[in-house]
Design an enzyme around this catalytic site. Structure first.
Site, PDB file in Angstrom:
ATOM      1  N   SER A  60      -3.836 -10.057  -4.893  1.00 36.29           N
ATOM      2  CA  SER A  60      -2.356  -9.229  -4.640  1.00 36.29           C
ATOM      3  C   SER A  60      -2.202  -8.338  -3.078  1.00 36.29           C
ATOM      4  O   SER A  60      -3.205  -8.442  -2.460  1.00 36.29           O
ATOM      5  CB  SER A  60      -3.333  -7.875  -5.153  1.00 36.29           C
ATOM      6  OG  SER A  60      -3.469  -8.522  -6.914  1.00 36.29           O
TER       7      SER A  60
HETATM    8  N1  SAH Z   1      -8.406  -9.383  -7.334  1.00 32.69           N
HETATM    9  C1  SAH Z   1      -8.338 -11.128  -6.966  1.00 32.69           C
HETATM   10  C2  SAH Z   1      -6.899 -11.081  -7.030  1.00 32.69           C
HETATM   11  C3  SAH Z   1      -7.285 -12.302  -7.753  1.00 32.69           C
HETATM   12  S1  SAH Z   1      -5.709 -13.023  -9.244  1.00 32.69           S
HETATM   13  C4  SAH Z   1      -8.521 -11.343  -4.792  1.00 32.69           C
HETATM   14  O1  SAH Z   1      -8.533 -10.045  -4.071  1.00 32.69           O
HETATM   15  O2  SAH Z   1      -7.628 -12.091  -4.129  1.00 32.69           O
HETATM   16  C5  SAH Z   1      -6.196 -12.497 -10.254  1.00 32.69           C
HETATM   17  C6  SAH Z   1      -7.931 -13.757 -10.554  1.00 32.69           C
HETATM   18  O3  SAH Z   1      -8.438 -13.240 -11.953  1.00 32.69           O
HETATM   19  C7  SAH Z   1      -7.606 -15.144  -9.885  1.00 32.69           C
HETATM   20  O4  SAH Z   1      -8.664 -15.448  -9.276  1.00 32.69           O
HETATM   21  C8  SAH Z   1      -7.912 -15.860 -11.446  1.00 32.69           C
HETATM   22  O5  SAH Z   1      -9.070 -17.100 -11.652  1.00 32.69           O
HETATM   23  C9  SAH Z   1      -8.835 -14.391 -12.412  1.00 32.69           C
HETATM   24  N2  SAH Z   1      -9.265 -14.550 -14.083  1.00 32.69           N
HETATM   25  C10 SAH Z   1      -7.949 -14.992 -14.609  1.00 32.69           C
HETATM   26  N3  SAH Z   1      -8.305 -14.625 -16.085  1.00 32.69           N
HETATM   27  C11 SAH Z   1      -9.743 -14.221 -16.027  1.00 32.69           C
HETATM   28  C12 SAH Z   1     -10.855 -14.318 -16.933  1.00 32.69           C
HETATM   29  N4  SAH Z   1     -10.836 -14.645 -18.347  1.00 32.69           N
HETATM   30  N5  SAH Z   1     -11.727 -13.790 -16.618  1.00 32.69           N
HETATM   31  C13 SAH Z   1     -12.814 -14.105 -14.654  1.00 32.69           C
HETATM   32  N6  SAH Z   1     -11.446 -14.055 -14.336  1.00 32.69           N
HETATM   33  C14 SAH Z   1     -10.461 -14.324 -14.617  1.00 32.69           C
END
Ligand code: SAH
Length: 207
Positions: A60
């Site tokens: 993000s």
């Molecule tokens: N907070 C992160 C942003 C990641 S984007 C950062 O600082 O980099 C959102 C993330 O959610 C992705 O890595 C994706 O793989 C994860 N995600 C999506 N669906 C999910 C689920 N059901 N359980 C756990 N993680 C999930």
């Protein structure tokens, strides 16, 4: 490239353009975002923008991480559950605010979870707990949490997540309503949520 200087400039821009508290700004100032993004994206690490991190996922934008920290009203010692570790950057910012040993994060992709664990270790946030799994189930072994947030968009807050947040605790995340909006819920004693809807946002979908 002088990453420290670039990070200070980013914090100055956030200070001028967004209504953020000092603790949140300090947390953004502390976390080396360039260590979390892929090497090929390092030069863009201090732009206030999302960046690709592999597996079709994105980190993000810093202002979004900061806004979420404010809405969560994070205090030192709060137990926090994050859904969607990604590269671990957001978890590190949360760790600055509550203490790394109080942060639990669930990531769907094992490759991302593994890399995030390594990066968190290398940058001094090794006490953040990361596990691979489906975040819709939360992480019941370490519940209850004072705060929980999603970094991927869902239709509603998953039931188990809500159950793992204590009464008076806060759950926050992007929920779909045609587009996506950031929704904050405060857990009431009967288990329902008192909701506030915030601005339009754009996150990757919850799997
Ligand atoms: N907070 C992160 C942003 C990641 S984007 C950062 O600082 O980099 C959102 C993330 O959610 C992705 O890595 C994706 O793989 C994860 N995600 C999506 N669906 C999910 C689920 N059901 N359980 C756990 N993680 C999930």
């Amino acid at each position: 490239m002088d990453f420290d200087k670039k990070r200070d400039q980013l914090v100055e821009r956030l200070e001028t353009h967004r209504n953020l508290g000092d603790r949140t700004l300090d947390a953004i100032r502390e976390v080396p975002r360039h260590e979390f993004v892929p090497a090929s994206k390092r030069s863009a690490a201090y732009n206030d923008a999302p960046l690709p991190i592999g597996e079709g996922q994105t980190i993000s934008a810093p202002h979004m991480v900061a806004i979420m920290a404010e809405l969560l009203e994070l205090k030192a010692g709060d137990e926090v559950l994050e859904i969607g570790t990604g590269c671990g950057y957001h978890a590190a910012v949360t760790a600055e605010l509550v203490g790394p040993e109080h942060v639990y994060s669930v990531e769907y992709h094992s490759s991302l979870a593994e890399r995030a664990r390594e990066t968190l270790q290398r940058t001094g946030y090794g006490e953040v707990s990361v596990r691979t799994g489906d975040g819709r189930e939360g992480w019941s072994e370490c519940a209850p949490y004072d705060r929980s947030y999603l970094t991927c968009a869902a239709d509603t807050f998953p039931e188990s997540l809500r159950e793992q947040v204590r009464t008076g605790g806060i759950i926050l995340g992007p929920l779909r309503d045609g587009g996506q909006r950031l929704v904050k819920g405060v857990v009431q004693s009967d288990g329902t949520l008192e909701r506030e809807t915030h601005g339009r946002v754009r996150f990757v979908p919850l799997k």
